[in-house]
Every structure is written in structure tokens, then in C-alpha cells.
Scaffold this motif. Structure first.
Motif, PDB file in Angstrom:
ATOM      1  N   VAL A 117       0.933  -1.181   0.026  1.00 48.41           N
ATOM      2  CA  VAL A 117      -0.044   0.076  -0.055  1.00 48.41           C
ATOM      3  C   VAL A 117       0.979   1.247   0.052  1.00 48.41           C
ATOM      4  CG1 VAL A 117      -1.716   1.314   1.436  1.00 48.41           C
ATOM      5  CG2 VAL A 117      -1.925  -1.183   1.072  1.00 48.41           C
ATOM      6  N   TYR A 118       2.017   1.149   0.857  1.00 45.77           N
ATOM      7  CA  TYR A 118       2.670   2.562   0.951  1.00 45.77           C
ATOM      8  C   TYR A 118       4.100   2.325   0.383  1.00 45.77           C
ATOM      9  CZ  TYR A 118      -0.855   3.381   4.349  1.00 45.77           C
ATOM     10  OH  TYR A 118      -2.223   3.580   4.980  1.00 45.77           O
ATOM     11  N   GLY A 119       4.584   1.321  -0.182  1.00 43.76           N
ATOM     12  CA  GLY A 119       5.758   1.111  -0.809  1.00 43.76           C
ATOM     13  C   GLY A 119       6.056   0.724  -2.076  1.00 43.76           C
ATOM     14  N   HIS A 120       4.885   0.144  -2.736  1.00 45.07           N
ATOM     15  CA  HIS A 120       5.125  -0.392  -4.090  1.00 45.07           C
ATOM     16  C   HIS A 120       4.834   0.499  -5.155  1.00 45.07           C
ATOM     17  CE1 HIS A 120       5.040  -3.764  -7.099  1.00 45.07           C
ATOM     18  NE2 HIS A 120       3.705  -3.345  -7.530  1.00 45.07           N
ATOM     19  N   VAL A 121       5.750   0.508  -5.930  1.00 41.75           N
ATOM     20  CA  VAL A 121       5.746   1.349  -7.100  1.00 41.75           C
ATOM     21  C   VAL A 121       5.496   0.598  -8.569  1.00 41.75           C
ATOM     22  CG1 VAL A 121       7.177   3.053  -8.699  1.00 41.75           C
ATOM     23  CG2 VAL A 121       7.412   2.963  -6.138  1.00 41.75           C
ATOM     24  N   ASP A 122       4.651   1.323  -9.323  1.00 42.26           N
ATOM     25  CA  ASP A 122       4.580   0.602 -10.651  1.00 42.26           C
ATOM     26  C   ASP A 122       4.626   1.895 -11.593  1.00 42.26           C
ATOM     27  OD1 ASP A 122       3.634  -1.999 -10.849  1.00 42.26           O
ATOM     28  OD2 ASP A 122       2.023  -1.004  -9.501  1.00 42.26           O
ATOM     29  N   ASN A 123       5.204   1.398 -12.976  1.00 42.13           N
ATOM     30  CA  ASN A 123       5.146   2.429 -14.089  1.00 42.13           C
ATOM     31  C   ASN A 123       4.444   1.889 -15.389  1.00 42.13           C
ATOM     32  OD1 ASN A 123       5.704   4.222 -16.017  1.00 42.13           O
ATOM     33  ND2 ASN A 123       7.989   4.560 -15.440  1.00 42.13           N
ATOM     34  N   GLU A 124       3.279   2.170 -15.553  1.00 41.35           N
ATOM     35  CA  GLU A 124       2.724   1.421 -16.734  1.00 41.35           C
ATOM     36  C   GLU A 124       2.415   2.636 -17.960  1.00 41.35           C
ATOM     37  OE1 GLU A 124       1.701  -1.284 -16.632  1.00 41.35           O
ATOM     38  OE2 GLU A 124       2.214  -1.604 -14.548  1.00 41.35           O
ATOM     39  N   THR A 125       3.503   3.442 -18.171  1.00 42.45           N
ATOM     40  CA  THR A 125       3.763   4.527 -19.124  1.00 42.45           C
ATOM     41  C   THR A 125       5.209   4.244 -19.532  1.00 42.45           C
ATOM     42  OG1 THR A 125       4.749   6.368 -17.867  1.00 42.45           O
ATOM     43  CG2 THR A 125       2.122   6.028 -17.788  1.00 42.45           C
ATOM     44  N   THR A 126       5.289   5.118 -20.589  1.00 40.85           N
ATOM     45  CA  THR A 126       6.708   5.039 -21.016  1.00 40.85           C
ATOM     46  C   THR A 126       7.967   6.356 -20.515  1.00 40.85           C
ATOM     47  OG1 THR A 126       6.301   6.281 -23.008  1.00 40.85           O
ATOM     48  CG2 THR A 126       6.362   3.991 -23.165  1.00 40.85           C
ATOM     49  N   TRP A 127       7.012   7.214 -19.526  1.00 45.01           N
ATOM     50  CA  TRP A 127       7.739   8.099 -18.856  1.00 45.01           C
ATOM     51  C   TRP A 127       8.503   7.558 -17.733  1.00 45.01           C
ATOM     52  CZ3 TRP A 127       7.598  12.922 -20.855  1.00 45.01           C
ATOM     53  CH2 TRP A 127       6.385  13.375 -21.593  1.00 45.01           C
ATOM     54  N   PRO A 128       9.570   8.642 -17.444  1.00 46.23           N
ATOM     55  CA  PRO A 128      10.628   7.967 -16.200  1.00 46.23           C
ATOM     56  C   PRO A 128       9.716   7.683 -15.046  1.00 46.23           C
ATOM     57  CG  PRO A 128      11.463   9.826 -17.630  1.00 46.23           C
ATOM     58  CD  PRO A 128      10.215   9.664 -17.964  1.00 46.23           C
ATOM     59  N   THR A 129      10.098   6.914 -14.054  1.00 52.68           N
ATOM     60  CA  THR A 129       9.262   6.492 -12.907  1.00 52.68           C
ATOM     61  C   THR A 129       8.957   7.677 -12.041  1.00 52.68           C
ATOM     62  OG1 THR A 129       9.910   4.359 -12.975  1.00 52.68           O
ATOM     63  CG2 THR A 129       8.864   5.001 -10.925  1.00 52.68           C
ATOM     64  N   GLY A 130       9.984   8.655 -12.085  1.00 48.21           N
ATOM     65  CA  GLY A 130       9.581   9.874 -11.135  1.00 48.21           C
ATOM     66  C   GLY A 130       8.829  10.729 -11.617  1.00 48.21           C
ATOM     67  N   TRP A 131       8.752  10.884 -13.060  1.00 44.80           N
ATOM     68  CA  TRP A 131       7.916  11.644 -13.656  1.00 44.80           C
ATOM     69  C   TRP A 131       6.254  11.046 -13.612  1.00 44.80           C
ATOM     70  CZ3 TRP A 131       7.325  16.604 -14.016  1.00 44.80           C
ATOM     71  CH2 TRP A 131       6.367  17.284 -15.034  1.00 44.80           C
ATOM     72  N   VAL A 132       6.316   9.842 -13.634  1.00 45.58           N
ATOM     73  CA  VAL A 132       4.982   9.279 -13.757  1.00 45.58           C
ATOM     74  C   VAL A 132       4.507   9.420 -12.206  1.00 45.58           C
ATOM     75  CG1 VAL A 132       3.915   7.158 -13.557  1.00 45.58           C
ATOM     76  CG2 VAL A 132       5.665   7.486 -15.006  1.00 45.58           C
ATOM     77  N   PHE A 133       5.201   9.568 -11.012  1.00 48.58           N
ATOM     78  CA  PHE A 133       4.617  10.030  -9.838  1.00 48.58           C
ATOM     79  C   PHE A 133       4.252  11.368  -9.692  1.00 48.58           C
ATOM     80  CE2 PHE A 133       5.629  12.223  -5.569  1.00 48.58           C
ATOM     81  CZ  PHE A 133       4.775  11.283  -4.913  1.00 48.58           C
ATOM     82  N   MET A 134       4.925  12.304 -10.501  1.00 50.66           N
ATOM     83  CA  MET A 134       4.308  13.564 -10.709  1.00 50.66           C
ATOM     84  C   MET A 134       2.896  13.984 -11.234  1.00 50.66           C
ATOM     85  SD  MET A 134       6.337  15.700  -9.138  1.00 50.66           S
ATOM     86  CE  MET A 134       8.094  15.967  -8.657  1.00 50.66           C
ATOM     87  N   LEU A 135       2.834  12.997 -12.353  1.00 48.65           N
ATOM     88  CA  LEU A 135       1.812  12.925 -13.067  1.00 48.65           C
ATOM     89  C   LEU A 135       0.373  12.342 -12.473  1.00 48.65           C
ATOM     90  CD1 LEU A 135       2.940  11.725 -16.725  1.00 48.65           C
ATOM     91  CD2 LEU A 135       2.053  14.017 -15.979  1.00 48.65           C
ATOM     92  N   ALA A 136       0.850  11.596 -11.418  1.00 46.09           N
ATOM     93  CA  ALA A 136      -0.260  11.180 -10.436  1.00 46.09           C
ATOM     94  C   ALA A 136      -0.773  11.997  -9.515  1.00 46.09           C
ATOM     95  CB  ALA A 136       0.448   9.847  -9.467  1.00 46.09           C
ATOM     96  N   TRP A 137      -0.088  13.296  -9.520  1.00 46.65           N
ATOM     97  CA  TRP A 137      -0.645  14.353  -8.883  1.00 46.65           C
ATOM     98  C   TRP A 137      -2.060  14.836  -9.326  1.00 46.65           C
ATOM     99  CZ3 TRP A 137       3.547  18.332  -7.147  1.00 46.65           C
ATOM    100  CH2 TRP A 137       4.477  17.711  -6.162  1.00 46.65           C
ATOM    101  N   LEU A 138      -2.143  14.595 -10.601  1.00 45.50           N
ATOM    102  CA  LEU A 138      -3.238  15.122 -11.393  1.00 45.50           C
ATOM    103  C   LEU A 138      -4.881  14.647 -10.786  1.00 45.50           C
ATOM    104  CD1 LEU A 138      -2.267  14.704 -14.887  1.00 45.50           C
ATOM    105  CD2 LEU A 138      -2.600  17.181 -13.716  1.00 45.50           C
ATOM    106  N   ALA A 139      -4.514  13.612 -10.131  1.00 46.26           N
ATOM    107  CA  ALA A 139      -5.901  12.855  -9.469  1.00 46.26           C
ATOM    108  C   ALA A 139      -6.050  13.690  -8.200  1.00 46.26           C
ATOM    109  CB  ALA A 139      -5.471  11.441  -8.931  1.00 46.26           C
ATOM    110  N   PRO A 140      -5.126  13.980  -7.216  1.00 49.51           N
ATOM    111  CA  PRO A 140      -5.643  14.964  -6.160  1.00 49.51           C
ATOM    112  C   PRO A 140      -5.922  16.584  -6.625  1.00 49.51           C
ATOM    113  CG  PRO A 140      -3.360  14.538  -5.865  1.00 49.51           C
ATOM    114  CD  PRO A 140      -3.984  13.599  -6.973  1.00 49.51           C
TER     115      PRO A 140
END
Length: 546
Positions: A228-251
Motif C-alpha cells: 500500500v505505501y511502498g509499491h511502485v509501478d510504471n505503466e507508461t513510457t515516462w520515467p518513474t519519477g515523472w509518472v509519480f508527478m503525473l499522479a498528482w493530477l488525481a488530487p
């Protein structure tokens, strides 16, 4: 303080018959007479914003933004972005308490900006804020249409899925129904928004309890705390760090309706206190409760996020309910969520109509004289503007007919337009408003400027973030993010229109009070221009009722 009123005026619901004199005087200092009916208490202002936000439906609407980053993006992305959003709410609350008016954002910009910039910037902010709220109404009703059709899909035993034409038809029906309810239900709206608040809380509590209980009862197991608090996925072709940033669009999209409190300022009782409380209460409660709800969702969902992203029901949250509760349980929750989402859209349509009405009152929108009319027959509601909002949403909703990528532009449109509108008056306050800004009943004190500085930087980043395609750096036409096209056309078109034509007649906020009224209310905050009354009914000039 109680106001003395004519009994017949009170019975008819006249706006100046029930308003607190302090509210009327503060509004008059900003150049406006009381035209809308003040009927919203502090709790009801909070209820409007919180019900528009609709925590669980909003989370469900935006899972597709955060799921590609996995649990870390979903949970910690919410926490990180939410922290910045609360700071934006604090900065906005300072301004809202000092200057509570329905046109808040563009009004503050005009008042606080330097003389050279006040007119073009307020013109830009007014259009951007209006467009952002239109995008919000469209995205809420688009998601609601998806939810309704996902219920149909769950209830059927075949693999039926709705076409884009069916989706658009449902969308149009929902928009028209929202317009009708907003126009005719004005007097009941505070009660409806309070009911929506209770339903939102009930849905949130039921979801948090039912998902883990249902999962365990069906023989499943909960995901571990590490997942829940530590697993990382990346289902895009962006770098993983930027995918985390794009997840900000939800909040960013979900905790994005607290400015609706501002647009209800001229209908709020004791607005200088109730509006900032509504802003901060909505943003902070959504931040905390959303973190809890997402933690439970991640604990109960399929560990393979692809199975949720590519749900056959067309809605990731429907798949999560289905996996934990089965067909009947999923249908029950989705049905309640549809009702809550409908009420969310109703509140957002209310806020959008008030912002657009205020902008028309100041002569900035096309056909402003027509749209700024307030109907006395329909309980002091801006019916013409509500109808205009409906038509504009139906046109914007044509994006639904293209593909999901184009339809997703409605979500980013809401984010980009609102973030520009929120950031500009805060920026103006920092750069030019040192002597002009006078704190209201709510004020963050010595932390006000640091909070505002962080808020401006974050909002600028949010605008840029909303322009990125979610799938990767080399988008196809079907995966392109079209927000930059829509927003760019509006922003640049707005400025071209201003410098070619509107600068000759747009002077910023216009006073609608008589000179005698302004004299009795003290010094006005804005430069007076020729008064303009937009409400029909008995006036000093003896205009006829409608």
C-alpha cells in the motif's frame, strides 16, 4: 446584527430584505448592490464546496491518472499534492475574507494588480476561471455518464459497452437536467447541498468499511502495508519519477472546487467569515479523508494494476467494487455514487453560473446585458446565464465524440484554467498589493506571504503538469493531451480580443450601486464607473418587474 425588513419583501424573498447590513455594506464598498438572495450559512457554504468536490466520486473519476504510478503514486501522490493544495486554500482564504464577492478571482486581480496590468489580467482571469468551471461541469457530467453506463454494463451478462454517441447523449441529458435544477431549485439549493454533504460522508464511510470487509468475506486477502505505501509501478513510457508527478493530477482535479465558496460570497451570510472557513475546511478535510480512502482502495484492489486500468466496465472504481463486493454490491455502490456525482455536478453548475453571471455583470462576456439579468420571477436566479452555461457545456462536450483522450482534456481543462485563475490574484497580491491588501476577519498573519509564494510556484507547476500526455513522451493523436490546444486558444484568443477590441470598453469591475448608496457605505475599493443595474423589479428609476 439583525436587519429590519419589510414583511412583504421578506415573504417574497427579496435579496436586500434578509441580508445582514454588514454583508450589504462590505459588498457596497466593493461597488455592488445586493442582487442575489443571501441564504447560505457557514456550514452550507462548506457543504456546497465539499459536495461539489464529492470525495469518493472524484477519486473514482481520476484513478486513471494515478493508477499507472501504482500504490505509491496513488497514496503518496495524493499526500504530496494535497499539502500544496491546502497552502493554496490558505492563500485564497486571506483574499476571500478581505474581499468577498462572487467574481472574486478576477475582481481581486483588478484591485491588486499594477495600473498597467489590472485590466488585461482581470480580463484573462475572468475568462480562464469561467472556462475552468465550464470544464469542471463537463468533466463531472462526463464521468457521471460513464458511471451510469458502467452500471448498465455490470447489470448485463454480456460484454456490452456504450458507444461514444450513447455516452454523449447521456452527457447532454445530464447537463440539461442540471441546468433545470439549478434554475428552478434556487430556494431549495442550501438544503440540497446539505443533503449532498451527508450523502458524501455516508458513501465515504461505507466504502472504507465495505471494501475490506467484502474482500475478506469473499475469501480474498488484503494487500500488505508495504504494498500500500511502498509499491511502485510504471505503466507508461515516462520515467518513474515523472509518472509519480503525473499522479498528482488525481488530487489536483479532486481537491479543486473550494473556490466555489468564493463564487457564493454574495449569497453567504457573514461572508467575510463563512467563505474562508468554507475554503479551508473543504480543502483540508478532502486532503485528510482522501488519503484514508485511497489507502483502503489500494489495500483491497487487484495487485496487478493493469487489470483495474483496463476494466471491462470502463470505470476503474467499478472494477474495484466488483472485485471486493461482487456484482450486486458493485451495483449498489455505483448507484449511490451516481446520485452523489449528480449532486456534485449540481453544485458545480451553481458555482459556474455565479462566476459567469458576475463576469457578465461587469460587461466582459459577449451579450453581457442579456446574461447579467437576474429573474425576480424565479426567486432571484440568473436564469439566462444558467441556460448559457448549459449550451456552452453541450458544445464543449462534443469532445466525447472523438475519443477518450480528447474527453480527458475536459479534466485537464478544469485544472489548467482554474490554476491560472487562482495563481494570478495571489501573485498580484505579492507583487503589487503590499499597501492595497487589507486583511479581513480571517488572516494567516506573518505566514501569509510565504504561504502565498509557495502557492504561486505550485500553481504554475500544476498548469504545466496538466499539459503533459499521460501515456508517454511520444503521443499518438489518440493519446495526445489536447488541453494545451484548448487552453492556449482561449488564453491567446482572449488577449487578442482584449487588445483589439475589449480594451476600448472593458474597464474592470463596474459599480452597480447609486452614489447615495456608495456614500453611506464608506470609501469604495474600486474606481467608480457609470452605475449599471441588472435586476428587474422596483428600483429608484421605476423599472418594471418581469
Amino acid at each position: 446584527m439583525e436587519s429590519k425588513s419589510d414583511p412583504e419583501a421578506v415573504a417574497s424573498g427579496a435579496p436586500d430584505a434578509i441580508a445582514d447590513p454588514d454583508d450589504v455594506q462590505l459588498l457596497a464598498r466593493m461597488g455592488y448592490k445586493q442582487e442575489l438572495r443571501r441564504q447560505y450559512s457557514t456550514s452550507q457554504i462548506f457543504a456546497v464546496a465539499f459536495s461539489i468536490m464529492g470525495l469518493v466520486p472524484s477519486i473514482a473519476s481520476t484513478l486513471s491518472f494515478s493508477l499507472p504510478a501504482g500504490p505509491v503514486g496513488m497514496v503518496w501522490g495524493w499526500f504530496t499534492a494535497g499539502t500544496f493544495i491546502v497552502m493554496v486554500a490558505l492563500a485564497m482564504a486571506d483574499l476571500a475574507s478581505a474581499m468577498p464577492t462572487a467574481g472574486g478571482l478576477y475582481w481581486w486581480t483588478h484591485y491588486l494588480a499594477g495600473d498597467k496590468w489590472k485590466r488585461p489580467l482581470s480580463f484573462l482571469v475572468g475568462y480562464s476561471n469561467t472556462l475552468g468551471l465550464l470544464g469542471g461541469v463537463c468533466s463531472v457530467d462526463y464521468t457521471l455518464a460513464l458511471m451510469i453506463l458502467s452500471c448498465v454494463s455490470i447489470s448485463r451478462l454480456d460484454d456490452w459497452s456504450a458507444s461514444n454517441g450513447v455516452l454523449y447523449a447521456v452527457f447532454v441529458g445530464l447537463i440539461c437536467l442540471h441546468g433545470l435544477c439549478t434554475s428552478m431549485g434556487g430556494r431549495m439549493m442550501p438544503v440540497i447541498q446539505s443533503l449532498s454533504l451527508y450523502l458524501n460522508v455516508a458513501l465515504m464511510v461505507a466504502t472504507v468499511i465495505a471494501l475490506p470487509v467484502g474482500k475478506l468475506a469473499r475469501g480474498g486477502s488484503l494487500n500488505s502495508g508495504h504494498f500500500v505505501y511502498g509499491h511502485v509501478d510504471n505503466e507508461t513510457t515516462w520515467p518513474t519519477g515523472w509518472v509519480f508527478m503525473l499522479a498528482w493530477l488525481a488530487p489536483i482535479w479532486s481537491i479543486a472546487s473550494f473556490d466555489s465558496c468564493v463564487h457564493m460570497s454574495e449569497e453567504a451570510l457573514h461572508a467575510a467569515r463563512s467563505v474562508p472557513i468554507g475554503i479551508i475546511g473543504t480543502a483540508s478535510s478532502a486532503f485528510i479523508l482522501g488519503f484514508v480512502v485511497l489507502s483502503v482502495i489500494v489495500a483491497t484492489m487487484d495487485p496487478d494494476v493493469n487489470n483495474t486500468i483496463n476494466s471491462k466496465f470502463g470505470q476503474p472504481m467499478a472494477q474495484i467494487y466488483y472485485d471486493a463486493l461482487g456484482r450486486e454490491g458493485a451495483l449498489a455502490f455505483m448507484a449511490v455514487m451516481c446520485l452523489v456525482q449528480f449532486l456534485n455536478g449540481l453544485g458545480l453548475a451553481l458555482a459556474a453560473s455565479r462566476q459567469a453571471w458576475a463576469f457578465s455583470r461587469d460587461g466582459a462576456l459577449p451579450f453581457s446585458k442579456f446574461f447579467s439579468h437576474v429573474s425576480r420571477r424565479v426567486r432571484y436566479q440568473p436564469v439566462r446565464m444558467i441556460c448559457g452555461i448549459v449550451v456552452a457545456c453541450i458544445v464543449l462536450g462534443l469532445l466525447c465524440l472523438i475519443d477518450s483522450a480528447a474527453a480527458n482534456a475536459l479534466f485537464s481543462l478544469f485544472v489548467a484554467s482554474n490554476y491560472l485563475s487562482w495563481g494570478t490574484p495571489i501573485f498580484c497580491r505579492l507583487v503589487w498589493g503590499h499597501d492595497r491588501f487589507q486583511p479581513g476577519e480571517f488572516y494567516t498573519g506573518c505566514l501569509s506571504k510565504p504561504i502565498s509564494s509557495v502557492a504561486v510556484i505550485y500553481l504554475l507547476f500544476g498548469v504545466v503538469l496538466s499539459m503533459f500526455p499521460s501515456g508517454g513522451p511520444n503521443p499518438t493523436p489518440s493519446s495526445m493531451n489536447y488541453t494545451i490546444v484548448i487552453n492556449g486558444a482561449v488564453w491567446f484568443g482572449c488577449m487578442i480580443y482584449y487588445f483589439l477590441f475589449a480594451r476600448q470598453w472593458y474597464t474592470g469591475p463596474q459599480t452597480t450601486i447609486d452614489e447615495s448608496d456608495s456614500a453611506s457605505s464608506g470609501n469604495m475599493m474600486i474606481n467608480s464607473v457609470s452605475p449599471a443595474s441588472h435586476i428587474d423589479g422596483p428600483t429608484a428609476a421605476g423599472r418594471k418587474n418581469d
